[in-house]
Structures are given as C-alpha cells and as structure tokens.
Design a protein around this motif. Structure first.
Motif, PDB file in Angstrom:
ATOM      1  N   MET A 220       0.849  -1.193   0.000  1.00 60.58           N
ATOM      2  CA  MET A 220       0.000   0.000   0.000  1.00 60.58           C
ATOM      3  C   MET A 220       0.882   1.239   0.000  1.00 60.58           C
ATOM      4  O   MET A 220       1.780   1.364   0.828  1.00 60.58           O
ATOM      5  CB  MET A 220      -0.877   0.031   1.247  1.00 60.58           C
ATOM      6  CG  MET A 220      -1.984  -0.997   1.228  1.00 60.58           C
ATOM      7  SD  MET A 220      -2.779  -1.100   2.838  1.00 60.58           S
ATOM      8  CE  MET A 220      -3.921   0.269   2.703  1.00 60.58           C
TER       9      MET A 220
ATOM     10  N   SER B 140      -8.710   2.553  -5.082  1.00 59.98           N
ATOM     11  CA  SER B 140      -9.512   3.463  -5.898  1.00 59.98           C
ATOM     12  C   SER B 140      -8.727   4.695  -6.370  1.00 59.98           C
ATOM     13  O   SER B 140      -8.808   5.083  -7.530  1.00 59.98           O
ATOM     14  CB  SER B 140     -10.737   3.941  -5.109  1.00 59.98           C
ATOM     15  OG  SER B 140     -11.651   2.879  -4.965  1.00 59.98           O
TER      16      SER B 140
ATOM     17  N   SER C 298     -14.226   1.979  -2.926  1.00 57.82           N
ATOM     18  CA  SER C 298     -15.140   3.120  -3.028  1.00 57.82           C
ATOM     19  C   SER C 298     -15.509   3.482  -4.460  1.00 57.82           C
ATOM     20  O   SER C 298     -16.628   3.942  -4.705  1.00 57.82           O
ATOM     21  CB  SER C 298     -14.581   4.320  -2.266  1.00 57.82           C
ATOM     22  OG  SER C 298     -13.208   4.448  -2.437  1.00 57.82           O
TER      23      SER C 298
ATOM     24  N   ARG D 271     -17.392   4.891   2.184  1.00 60.39           N
ATOM     25  CA  ARG D 271     -17.776   4.107   3.355  1.00 60.39           C
ATOM     26  C   ARG D 271     -18.027   5.014   4.554  1.00 60.39           C
ATOM     27  O   ARG D 271     -17.423   6.011   4.708  1.00 60.39           O
ATOM     28  CB  ARG D 271     -16.670   3.105   3.714  1.00 60.39           C
ATOM     29  CG  ARG D 271     -16.558   1.984   2.714  1.00 60.39           C
ATOM     30  CD  ARG D 271     -15.418   1.058   3.071  1.00 60.39           C
ATOM     31  NE  ARG D 271     -14.126   1.698   2.979  1.00 60.39           N
ATOM     32  CZ  ARG D 271     -13.368   1.759   1.870  1.00 60.39           C
ATOM     33  NH1 ARG D 271     -13.795   1.212   0.762  1.00 60.39           N
ATOM     34  NH2 ARG D 271     -12.218   2.377   1.889  1.00 60.39           N
TER      35      ARG D 271
HETATM   36  C1  LIG Z   1     -10.166  -0.576   2.022  1.00 59.01           C
HETATM   37  C2  LIG Z   1      -8.990  -1.128   1.310  1.00 59.01           C
HETATM   38  C3  LIG Z   1      -8.869  -1.008  -0.095  1.00 59.01           C
HETATM   39  C4  LIG Z   1      -9.887  -0.292  -0.968  1.00 59.01           C
HETATM   40  O1  LIG Z   1      -9.867   1.070  -0.739  1.00 59.01           O
HETATM   41  P1  LIG Z   1     -10.665   2.094  -1.707  1.00 59.01           P
HETATM   42  O2  LIG Z   1      -9.915   3.347  -1.552  1.00 59.01           O
HETATM   43  O3  LIG Z   1     -12.048   2.150  -1.161  1.00 59.01           O
HETATM   44  O4  LIG Z   1     -10.613   1.546  -3.072  1.00 59.01           O
HETATM   45  C5  LIG Z   1      -7.768  -1.586  -0.701  1.00 59.01           C
HETATM   46  N1  LIG Z   1      -6.827  -2.222   0.005  1.00 59.01           N
HETATM   47  C6  LIG Z   1      -6.905  -2.349   1.350  1.00 59.01           C
HETATM   48  C7  LIG Z   1      -5.820  -3.071   2.061  1.00 59.01           C
HETATM   49  C8  LIG Z   1      -7.972  -1.800   2.040  1.00 59.01           C
HETATM   50  O5  LIG Z   1      -8.033  -1.930   3.377  1.00 59.01           O
END
Ligand SMILES: *Cc1c(COP(=O)(O)O)cnc(C)c1O
Length: 215
Positions: A153, A191, A209, A215
């Motif tokens: 991430m 997203s 999202s 959310r």
């Molecule tokens: C919530 C989450 C996502 C998706 O996030 P969005 O911004 O809503 O697309 C992706 N990866 C992880 C690890 C998450 O916790």
C-alpha cells in the motif's frame, strides 16, 4: 451510476492481465450481489468475522480475499474457505496459516505484504526481511501455504510522484524474486491510485469506493 455499471466501467479500463478485487468491506450483501450479478466473483474484506458472515450467506463460487491485517488467533475462522490472504506480514502469521490450512486439508494462497509507505501505520516486511525469507528455506517448510506474490500500500498522499516511486520500489522487489519463486501476483492499487499502480506493474488491484461508493 449503479454498482453494476461502475464495475463494468472499471473492468473496461483494466488491462486483461490485471485482476480486480472488489473491496466490499462494510457494505451490505445486496451491494455485493449487484456486483456479483454483473459478473464479479472476487471480493475483498478486511475483517474476518464480517467476511465469514458474508461467506455463509452468499453464493459459494465467490473467492473471498482477506486484504486487512490478520491476527493469528483468528486465522482458524477463515481457513476453511479463504481464497487468498493479501496481508501476511510476519512469519508467525505464516506459520499459523499453514497450521490451520493443514487442519482443513487445504493449501492456502498467500501474499507477503511489503512496507513501502512513508507512514508508521502500514504493516509489512521491509526489503531486508523479504530477502531473508526468499533466500532461506522457511517457505519450503510450510506445505499448506503457497506464496503467490507480494502486496503493498502506497502512502496516502496527493503526491503522485511519491506514490509512483513507492509502487516502482515494490515492482523492483517483485521482479527480483518472481521467477525463482513462481510469483504471479503483485497486489497494489486502490480506488485513488490504481491507474498509477498498473502503470508500475500491478497485476491485481483492490478497489472499493470507486465501485460501492464511500464508506
Ligand atoms: C479498504 C482497502 C482497499 C480499498 O480502498 P478504496 O480506496 O475504497 O478503493 C484496498 N486495500 C486495502 C488493504 C484496504 O483496506
């Protein structure tokens, strides 16, 4: 736009080799069913209890992906059915997944989470730890898990250059280990940054999202 339309629109923009995980955490089954009826079969959740409840009440051909941080003592609840665990961030957790997978007579696919962000809050191995894992025989010890790739991430920031840099760092690590370890999945992109992730080599995006709304 409906959930079905949004899924279809996103699918159209994804290269064929990129897999879409529809991140459905906090969303009700009706919303997931809309995505399901539009053809989506891979769903991502970040809480084991919520995922298990959805697993119980939804069609059985769904592939449930655990994308959140996993506590070792809860692995047993998802071991019978989980399709892919993205956030493996310790050897202790890997060992527990192996144990619970064995109890269920399964081999559970896992991704090692790599810490690439400039933030204190994100979990994962660093480059040195990753090197130690792939250059040792720890993975061979575990017969009931299969490490299929890496997950990361990026920092939550508007600085596109920084995000691109972090994805590119992860892609380089992936390339370093992919061939020798038969890795096929590089899970990066959400997203807000999935196009950038794909440009930097992602093969699996986790989108919430943009499909289900905020959310
Ligand atoms: C919530 C989450 C996502 C998706 O996030 P969005 O911004 O809503 O697309 C992706 N990866 C992880 C690890 C998450 O916790």
């Amino acid at each position: 736009m409906s959930i079905a339309n949004r899924i279809t629109e996103i699918q159209k923009t994804l290269p064929q080799e990129v897999t879409l995980v529809a991140v459905s955490k906090t969303k009700p089954n009706e919303d997931l069913m809309e995505a399901y009826n539009a053809g989506q079969r891979i769903f991502g959740e970040n809480k084991i209890q919520e995922m298990s409840e959805k697993y119980e009440s939804m069609p059985k051909d769904i592939e449930w992906n655990m994308i959140g941080h996993v506590q070792s003592n809860k692995v047993k609840f998802m071991a019978p059915y989980v399709a892919l665990i993205h956030g493996v961030d310790s050897l202790k957790l890997l060992k527990e997944i192996d144990k619970q997978a064995a109890k269920n007579d399964r081999v559970i696919p896992c991704l090692l989470q790599v810490f690439i962000a400039d933030e204190e809050t994100k979990f994962g191995f660093d480059a040195t730890e990753l090197s130690e894992i792939f250059n040792s025989d720890v993975l061979e010890k575990y017969k009931n898990i299969i490490v299929q790739g890496l997950m990361g991430m990026a920092t939550f920031t508007d600085d596109q250059q920084q995000v691109a840099q972090e994805f590119s760092t992860l892609k380089k690590l992936y390339d370093q280990y992919a061939e020798a370890n038969n890795l096929t999945i590089l899970s990066m992109g959400m997203s807000g940054d999935y196009q950038l992730a794909i440009a930097n080599g992602s093969t699996m995006v986790r989108i919430g999202s943009n499909i289900f709304g905020s959310r």
